[in-house]
Design an enzyme around this catalytic site. Structure first.
Site: not given
Ligand code: PMT
Length: 403
Positions: A212, A281, A291, A326, A340, A344
């Site tokens: 991403n 995810d 490849k 986040f 979330k 979590k």
């Molecule tokens: O890196 P930058 O370019 O500065 O951008 C910042 C950002 C937009 C990436 C950051 O501010 C942000 O929003 N990060 C969270 C990205 C994310 O994956 O969000 P989510 O809503 O999909 O996940 C929720 C939380 O679960 C996050 O803390 C994530 O790290 C965590 N997660 C998600 C999926 C997974 N399989 N394991 C996780 O730990």
């Protein structure tokens, strides 16, 4: 721009060496942080760059001479400037000025000024390696550090004199970084902060992956801010193109699986853990060993779920730890973020409206904090460094209260 140097009076003392031209960049970077910079030069420094360059950029006359100066306050300028100074930076600092400072010698405008200074003094030595490593210079540096000066270690590498070793002028950006650290209150001292940042990469075959647009900027800003505030920082980072903050323990990972292992491993020692990383995810179920060839008209990839690292961290979390996530959302920010937060077992989640050029890869961010106790705080759009400091303020108050 950070607040630490905003409207602060900084005096830049430039002494003679080949690195004088780099002090021009340092001046600009200090000004970018909001500092009002005045410049003093030695006679030797003026052999390398004229005072006019510094005068034009600082907007103030450069102080070079105690006597042959007809301006109104020339005879007491060294005292005025010393009284006004919030910070003094000697860069580049020659062996000569280091020796004079260590022994209280005042025989020109710059050394006389330095003797009158009461604010913090930062010294950035730059000289030939043999000179830098000489007993005399090392002895004088010890004296200055004991006197409370902050020494910024010179870099190691090729020198202008054709040799290689320690003595290079540090990168101006690193000097500013250390100055900001010096000027930042150490309210996280003694705490261990764990941050994850950047994207993950899930391999499709040996040359392709799913990922991403996370640049790592937000997570790196939090790690940098925490380090400046005195924390011991571990940064678990996916692949990014930005420089890691100084003095953090960097653990580089690629996939969600690797991030999970590194993050949960470091979680045991952490007082505060902030999960900023944009974790994929899903991953490809059967990664191709070689490849993939473009023989078929259509290619179907079967994906399987990656582990939810933050959820695992929430299950392991002790009551003395603060865990922050986040939530990157393109719609229904509050509803999705709060879901979330609860699922979590977090103490706080940072809601981040993304998409349409927002959030990912930008220098600014617009976020809303959602707390476990139901409080909500929306911040206006600001620099990611500023978001990081405000976030750490909130986290610190949660940690101090034992949540
Ligand atoms: O890196 P930058 O370019 O500065 O951008 C910042 C950002 C937009 C990436 C950051 O501010 C942000 O929003 N990060 C969270 C990205 C994310 O994956 O969000 P989510 O809503 O999909 O996940 C929720 C939380 O679960 C996050 O803390 C994530 O790290 C965590 N997660 C998600 C999926 C997974 N399989 N394991 C996780 O730990």
């Amino acid at each position: 721009m950070m607040e630490q140097l905003k409207n602060k009076n900084v005096v830049l003392c430039v002494t003679g060496g080949i690195a004088v031209y780099k002090a021009v960049e340092l001046l600009r970077l200090l000004q970018k942080q909001g500092a009002k910079v005045r410049v003093i030069m030695t006679r030797a420094a003026m052999e390398f760059v004229t005072p006019l360059t510094f005068q034009a950029l600082s907007g103030e006359p450069v102080f070079t001479d105690l006597f042959n100066d007809n301006t109104v306050d020339a005879s007491i300028r060294h005292i005025r400037w010393a009284e006004d100074a919030d910070l003094v930076v000697v860069a580049p600092a020659t062996a000569n000025i280091i020796g004079k400072m260590a022994h209280g010698i005042a025989d020109d405008a710059l050394s006389t000024f330095l003797l009158a200074v009461r604010s913090r003094i930062v010294i950035c030595p730059a000289m030939n390696t043999a000179m830098y490593e000489s007993r005399a210079v090392q002895r004088n540096i010890d004296i200055l550090e004991n006197d409370g000066c902050l020494l910024i270690e010179p870099g190691v590498g090729d020198m202008a004199c054709g040799t290689s070793g320690a003595g290079r002028f540090p990168a101006p950006a690193d000097i500013v970084d250390r100055i900001l650290t010096l000027m930042t209150p150490k309210d996280l001292k003694g705490r261990c902060v764990l941050v994850s940042a950047g994207p993950t990469r899930e391999a499709i075959d040996p040359v392709r992956f799913i990922s991403n647009h996370s640049s790592g900027k937000m997570g790196y800003a939090i790690a940098r801010a925490a380090e400046r505030r005195g924390a011991m920082v571990t940064l678990v980072s996916g692949p990014v193109d930005i420089e890691p903050p100084l003095h953090v323990k960097l653990v580089k990972v690629q996939s969600a699986d690797q991030m999970k292992e590194a993050f949960l491993d470091a979680m045991g020692d952490a007082d505060i853990a902030v999960k900023v990383a944009a974790v994929a995810d899903y991953r490809v179920k059967n990664q191709a060993e070689h490849k993939i060839k473009k023989t078929e008209e259509q290619l179907v990839l079967e994906l399987e779920k990656n582990p939810d690292i933050l959820k695992c961290a929430g299950q392991k979390k002790r009551s003395d730890q603060v865990l922050v996530g986040f939530a990157a959302e393109t719609q229904d920010l509050k509803e999705n973020a709060v879901k979330k937060l609860e699922a979590k077992n977090l103490d706080m989640i940072v809601g981040n409206l993304v998409g349409g050029g927002k959030g990912f890869g930008t220098d600014d961010n617009t976020v809303t904090f959602f707390f476990k106790d139901g409080r909500v705080e929306s911040l206006e759009s600001m620099d990611k460094d500023q978001v990081a400091h405000i976030l750490l303020d909130r986290i610190l108050s949660l940690h101090s209260k034992g949540q």
